[in-house]
Motif scaffolding. Structure first.
Motif, PDB file in Angstrom:
ATOM      1  N   ALA A  67       3.906   7.277   2.238  1.00 33.32           N
ATOM      2  CA  ALA A  67       3.808   6.089   3.174  1.00 33.32           C
ATOM      3  C   ALA A  67       3.961   4.898   2.172  1.00 33.32           C
ATOM      4  O   ALA A  67       3.602   4.891   1.387  1.00 33.32           O
ATOM      5  CB  ALA A  67       2.833   5.989   3.994  1.00 33.32           C
ATOM      6  N   ARG A 107      -2.928   0.498  -4.177  1.00 37.06           N
ATOM      7  CA  ARG A 107      -2.501  -0.733  -3.604  1.00 37.06           C
ATOM      8  C   ARG A 107      -2.014  -1.585  -4.864  1.00 37.06           C
ATOM      9  O   ARG A 107      -2.770  -1.711  -5.558  1.00 37.06           O
ATOM     10  CB  ARG A 107      -3.774  -1.527  -3.033  1.00 37.06           C
ATOM     11  CG  ARG A 107      -3.353  -2.625  -2.270  1.00 37.06           C
ATOM     12  CD  ARG A 107      -4.572  -3.269  -1.500  1.00 37.06           C
ATOM     13  NE  ARG A 107      -5.035  -4.640  -2.455  1.00 37.06           N
ATOM     14  CZ  ARG A 107      -6.264  -4.851  -2.709  1.00 37.06           C
ATOM     15  NH1 ARG A 107      -7.238  -4.086  -2.330  1.00 37.06           N
ATOM     16  NH2 ARG A 107      -6.478  -5.857  -3.365  1.00 37.06           N
ATOM     17  N   THR A 125       3.376   0.504   2.963  1.00 38.41           N
ATOM     18  CA  THR A 125       3.317  -0.503   3.914  1.00 38.41           C
ATOM     19  C   THR A 125       3.274  -1.956   2.965  1.00 38.41           C
ATOM     20  O   THR A 125       2.365  -1.767   2.051  1.00 38.41           O
ATOM     21  CB  THR A 125       1.998  -0.597   4.836  1.00 38.41           C
ATOM     22  OG1 THR A 125       1.020   0.366   4.132  1.00 38.41           O
ATOM     23  CG2 THR A 125       2.270  -0.074   6.158  1.00 38.41           C
ATOM     24  N   ARG A 168       1.771  -5.450   3.275  1.00 34.70           N
ATOM     25  CA  ARG A 168       1.092  -6.533   4.084  1.00 34.70           C
ATOM     26  C   ARG A 168       0.368  -7.633   3.308  1.00 34.70           C
ATOM     27  O   ARG A 168       0.279  -7.563   1.841  1.00 34.70           O
ATOM     28  CB  ARG A 168       0.202  -5.914   4.899  1.00 34.70           C
ATOM     29  CG  ARG A 168      -1.177  -5.241   3.913  1.00 34.70           C
ATOM     30  CD  ARG A 168      -2.081  -4.683   4.886  1.00 34.70           C
ATOM     31  NE  ARG A 168      -3.074  -4.048   4.015  1.00 34.70           N
ATOM     32  CZ  ARG A 168      -3.967  -4.719   3.287  1.00 34.70           C
ATOM     33  NH1 ARG A 168      -3.961  -6.007   3.248  1.00 34.70           N
ATOM     34  NH2 ARG A 168      -4.993  -3.883   2.431  1.00 34.70           N
ATOM     35  N   GLU A 190       0.790  -1.389   0.047  1.00 32.26           N
ATOM     36  CA  GLU A 190      -0.017   0.020  -0.008  1.00 32.26           C
ATOM     37  C   GLU A 190       0.842   1.189   0.180  1.00 32.26           C
ATOM     38  O   GLU A 190       1.716   1.228   0.795  1.00 32.26           O
ATOM     39  CB  GLU A 190      -0.986   0.092   1.369  1.00 32.26           C
ATOM     40  CG  GLU A 190      -1.899  -0.905   0.973  1.00 32.26           C
ATOM     41  CD  GLU A 190      -3.144  -0.729   2.267  1.00 32.26           C
ATOM     42  OE1 GLU A 190      -4.228  -1.307   2.023  1.00 32.26           O
ATOM     43  OE2 GLU A 190      -2.509  -0.561   3.207  1.00 32.26           O
TER      44      GLU A 190
END
Lengths: 273, 278
Positions: free
Chosen positions: A250, A225, A252, A254, A196
């Motif tokens: 940012a 995403r 991330t 996951r 993301e």
């Protein structure tokens, strides 16, 4: 632990009933535990808890387990020991002498689970085993399922509660309109991940650059995403953002939730309404 | 296999007991026999008081006994229809059957176990009310109908016909439809029986033929006629005095037909239940 996922009406319960010999397939063949469908020697090693489980409600919990145990061919002290062991496991020792008519839904589910485990089965079919249970009841059922797995029992879980499946299953298949769409391992480490990004803008050039690494979902709000096959491409995504002259705010990494996978596999068109 | 049948039989009997089916059957059966006993006691006392001839007395008392047995016949049919009426259809509809049928047992075991359990209850019921009426008549009036064992056997066979149809239909249709089928078939047999009697009495061949066909469709009434014929006093039989004395007696072949009918119905029940989706 095997999860069988699909929207309502996908044919999950029907498939399960065919595997148990409760309904005959109109075409095709299948084997369960190496035996053809409906084979009695295979059924001796199978436990089953139906979705809309109902038992003889005039029996007490203990009598119900004894009745089903005898149908499994068990009898005498070994059966009584097994019943006592299971009653303790599903926390129904005190209620064992009461009639099922007076049991709550959670208690019925637990005694039903005990019924499925009577013959120390190699394979257990559970059809929506936690639907309608409170969180504590769910937890107990989940623990029992985990113990079954630890004992080497294969569990076939029919459910549309994705969190439930995610928490317990190793492998899932997605079914829709009677067909298996895809199969996935939930325990595999090299499974696809979702990266993301929060970025300053989503010009087409950026989306195109990101698209070279995986499937891109952008909501136009600066959130993107990217579903990629390997988390190792993350730095390259970062470089692509910077290279396109866009701020990277940012990032991330996951694993995609089962819900995301489910919606992806089923397609957005399958949403009701 | 045998152990599974025993398990199903015991569970079915336990259910009948727990749901007070056995108690209701027993209490009303006993009440029926008591009412009959009181009635025949008063009838006999009155006949003795009025000084009726000793020749007439056994005839009337015998007819009263046969009337009692006629009621037994009716109760047997209705009880046989309703005892097992929801034993399969009810468990199929509620879903109870799913966990039972997924066990390592042949589906026929479930049908046979339930059938056997209800046969046990039915035989007990026929012996209670049929045997009760005969015993009460014997103790109170001293009259014992002839061929009691044969008569009771025919009554049991009559009940068995209805009960087996009720089980067989229960593998396919809902409980209420099953009840309607059983009572409807009994109605056909009942009407056919009377057509046959009156047709034979009036020499109407067609009516008599219709009766025979009805008995072939559902032989319960034919079994009652055989029971009534075998248990009535010879004099009543010869005089053909009452509607309870069959004019046209079904042939012994009808017994063979009925036994075959029960076996065929049971075979149908096995097959039908083994094939149906649960």
């Amino acid at each position: 632990m095997f999860g069988f996922l699909g929207p309502n009406g996908a044919g999950k319960t029907t498939s399960l009933k065919m595997l148990l010999g409760l309904i005959a397939p109109t075409a095709g063949q299948a084997e369960v535990l190496g035996r053809p469908l409906g084979d009695r020697s295979a059924r001796a090693k199978i436990g089953f808890l139906p979705e809309h489980f109902r038992f003889h409600d005039w029996m007490t919990g203990h009598e119900m387990l004894r009745f089903h145990g005898r149908l499994f061919g068990l009898s005498g002290p070994p059966l009584e020991w097994r019943i006592r062991e299971l009653l303790k496991r599903v926390d129904l020792v005190d209620a064992a002498g009461r009639r099922l008519a007076g049991y709550s839904k959670g208690m019925l589910q637990r005694v039903g689970l005990a019924q499925a485990m009577l013959a120390r089965p190699e394979l257990v079919f559970l059809d929506e085993p936690t639907s309608g249970l409170d969180p504590l009841g769910r937890l107990l059922v989940r623990d029992v399922i985990r113990e079954m797995r630890a004992d080497g029992t294969a569990v076939f879980l029919n459910s549309h509660l994705l969190g439930e499946v995610e928490a317990t299953c190793d492998r899932v298949v997605f079914v829709k309109a009677g067909r298996v769409l895809t199969e996935r391992r939930l325990d595999a480490r090299d499974e696809s991940v979702a990266i993301e990004l929060r970025v300053g803008g989503t010009p087409p050039a950026l989306l195109q650059a990101l698209g070279a690494h995986g499937t891109v979902h952008a909501d136009g709000d600066g959130r993107v995403r990217v579903d990629v096959a390997d988390a190792a491409v993350a730095p390259e995504l970062a470089r692509a953002v910077v290279g396109a002259g866009v701020d990277l705010r940012a990032m991330t990494v996951r694993r995609p939730t089962l819900e995301e996978v489910f919606l992806d596999v089923m397609g957005q068109d399958s949403r009701p309404g | 296999m045998i152990r599974a049948v025993v398990t199903i039989v015991l569970a079915t009997l336990a259910e009948a007991s727990r749901r007070r089916i056995l108690l209701a059957t027993l209490l009303l059966g006993v009440a029926f026999v008591i009412l009959f006993s009181v009635g025949i006691t008063f009838a006999q006392a009155e006949m003795v008081r009025e000084g009726d001839s000793p020749l007439q007395r056994p005839l009337v008392l015998g007819m009263l006994t046969l009337a009692g047995l006629y009621a037994v016949n009716f109760l047997t049919v209705i009880t046989a229809a309703f005892l097992p009426v929801d034993t399969l259809s009810g468990e199929i509809a509620s879903g109870v059957m799913q966990t039972v049928a997924s066990k390592p047992i042949h589906r026929g075991t479930i049908v046979f176990g339930k059938w056997l359990a209800h046969v046990i209850v039915l035989v007990g019921y026929v012996l209670l009310i049929g045997g009760g009426v005969i015993l009460a008549a014997r103790l109170i009036t001293g009259i014992l109908p002839p061929n009691v064992h044969l008569g009771l056997t025919f009554l049991v066979l009559e009940g068995l016909t209805v009960l087996t149809v009720s089980i067989a239909a229960g593998t396919r249709v809902s409980t209420i439809a099953n009840g309607i089928i059983c009572v409807g078939l009994y109605g056909i047999a009942f009407l056919g029986g009377w057509f046959e009697q009156i047709g034979t009495f009036a020499g109407l061949g067609s009516a008599s033929t219709i009766g025979t066909v009805a008995s072939l469709i559902f032989p319960s009434e034919a079994m009652w006629q055989l029971a009534a014929y075998s248990m009535q006093p010879a004099i009543a039989r010869d005089l053909q005095l009452t509607p309870l004395s069959p004019v046209s007696v079904p042939s012994p072949l009808m017994v063979v037909w009925t036994v075959g009918y029960v076996i065929a119905m049971l075979a149908f029940a096995f097959r039908s239940f083994a094939r149906r989706s649960l």
